[in-house]
Enzyme design. Sequence first.
Site, PDB file in Angstrom:
ATOM      1  N   SER A   1       0.597  -1.275  -0.039  1.00 54.57           N
ATOM      2  CA  SER A   1       0.136  -0.131   0.017  1.00 54.57           C
ATOM      3  C   SER A   1       1.077   1.288  -0.127  1.00 54.57           C
ATOM      4  O   SER A   1       2.051   1.209  -0.001  1.00 54.57           O
ATOM      5  CB  SER A   1      -0.890   0.130   1.243  1.00 54.57           C
ATOM      6  OG  SER A   1      -0.211   0.340   2.379  1.00 54.57           O
ATOM      7  N   LYS A   2       0.356   2.298   0.194  1.00 54.81           N
ATOM      8  CA  LYS A   2       0.872   3.677   0.025  1.00 54.81           C
ATOM      9  C   LYS A   2       1.995   3.799   0.983  1.00 54.81           C
ATOM     10  O   LYS A   2       2.941   4.486   1.004  1.00 54.81           O
ATOM     11  CB  LYS A   2       0.203   4.845   0.178  1.00 54.81           C
ATOM     12  CG  LYS A   2      -0.482   5.352  -1.098  1.00 54.81           C
ATOM     13  CD  LYS A   2       0.179   6.696  -1.533  1.00 54.81           C
ATOM     14  CE  LYS A   2       0.005   7.149  -2.838  1.00 54.81           C
ATOM     15  NZ  LYS A   2       1.262   6.767  -3.615  1.00 54.81           N
ATOM     16  N   ARG A   3       1.790   3.176   2.338  1.00 58.58           N
ATOM     17  CA  ARG A   3       2.619   3.098   3.185  1.00 58.58           C
ATOM     18  C   ARG A   3       4.392   2.488   2.919  1.00 58.58           C
ATOM     19  O   ARG A   3       5.272   3.115   3.668  1.00 58.58           O
ATOM     20  CB  ARG A   3       2.179   2.138   4.356  1.00 58.58           C
ATOM     21  CG  ARG A   3       1.231   2.513   5.494  1.00 58.58           C
ATOM     22  CD  ARG A   3       0.748   1.744   6.378  1.00 58.58           C
ATOM     23  NE  ARG A   3       0.506   0.331   5.788  1.00 58.58           N
ATOM     24  CZ  ARG A   3       1.024  -0.558   6.200  1.00 58.58           C
ATOM     25  NH1 ARG A   3       2.086  -0.756   6.716  1.00 58.58           N
ATOM     26  NH2 ARG A   3       0.643  -1.814   5.580  1.00 58.58           N
TER      27      ARG A   3
ATOM     28  N   GLY B   1       5.660   3.240   0.193  1.00 56.91           N
ATOM     29  CA  GLY B   1       6.347   4.075  -0.688  1.00 56.91           C
ATOM     30  C   GLY B   1       5.620   4.385  -2.129  1.00 56.91           C
ATOM     31  O   GLY B   1       4.290   4.028  -2.069  1.00 56.91           O
TER      32      GLY B   1
END
Length: 443
Positions: free
Chosen positions: A217-219, A221
């Site tokens: 996910s976005k976490r 990067g």
Amino acid sequence: METRMRFAPSPTGALHIGGGHTALFNWLWARHTGGKFVLRIEDTDRERSTQEYEDTIMSGMKWLGLDWDEGPDVGGDYGPYRQSQRLPLYRQCAEKLAAEGQAYREGDAIVFKVLPGVELSFDDVVYSRVETMSDGLKGREPGELKDIVLIKSDGMPTYNYAVVVDDHFMEITHVIRGEDHISNTPKQLLLYKAFGWQPPLFAHLPMILGKDKKKLSKRHGATSVYEFRDMGYMPDSVFNFLALLGWSAGQDKEIFDRQEAASLFELSRVTRKAAVFDPDKLNFINQEHLRRMEPMTRLALIKPFWREMGLPVEEHKDEYLAAALTLMGGRGQTARELAAFSDYYVSFEPVKTRWNAGEVAEELLAGLREFFPVLLAEPHWTAEKLETRARTWVEEKGVKMKDYAMTLRLTLTGMKVSPGVFEVAALLGREEVRQRLDFYGLT
Ligand code: GLU
């Protein structure tokens, strides 16, 4: 029989790593089998679908080098290729099921009746036998199954229904998609059965996890394909990297191009073990591709990054700049990094901000000021001659080459690590080297 694969994105966001991965595996199998790769836009969510997203998905696929044989832009015999343009077909097929008593009306909606005791397990090319109860079918009462909405009251088809109608009429032979769709498959198979249609083969691709083993996910990067481009990764390497998520080319072959991947690819060798997105691996792959690039292609890749750094790229000849990048010999894992590591070939300015000759030890200065004029006087300005001259001189004086070479390196590059310093000097040219030494008062 011709194989037909499709990538069916919903245009509700950019092309993400997961979508790019799915598209790529469909492309690989289509190219491996000499079949067709179809792009179908699943835009039935009218609120969230936009033309812009459709465009970015397409350009993201093009960037990755995934060309399609049929699609909304190129057409084909099985169009239209946007679901929003196929509404009459969905209605017609749902009406047929209703007329047969397999579906019923609920207000303006048409709903498929799921009979108790239906078979929900299926064989998957990757996951083998999937003995799953489709979550979306479970009713409130034990043993009771929920019916499947085909057409919603607003007239739009549901995903599970439209996908079946389209895959059937587009004569898709293999449905290759993310494992998050496994639980939808039994529902879709019930519909194939109700219509009396032959279902395609299903191959679900393993989930992609971050290094912490959590769903990517976005976490973690960057997630959109374009973010990787902007960070300085090349499409060839992102392609290579994505192909290795859930598949291996065998014989420890890690670096390949699209054609090699397509010829080696086997759908049956895709693993169901979740694939880990390892940024170090991507860096390694990118570095290898960077190293293998043709000098002029590499230069074209690096130039925009130099420009972005404000460097006067146009002041130099392409041959000179390409030679500089070749001299970098595999340094830099991304285009952005290589551009940063090689800025001193384009301009002296960044060197000045990095190094200050005040750091040179006092007792060394006199020696340096004797040494550099001797070096600058070398009649044959080649790396070899410069090195020989330098070696002869330090041996005569009984001083350490290391001190002299490091000062030269810092003066020319502003860095402690660089390609061979005499090679750098040879490429920069006598006049440029003189100016840099003059600036630091070393001549
Ligand atoms: N539009 C669906 C998605 O984006 C397609 C799923 C499928 O391939 O069946 O996930």
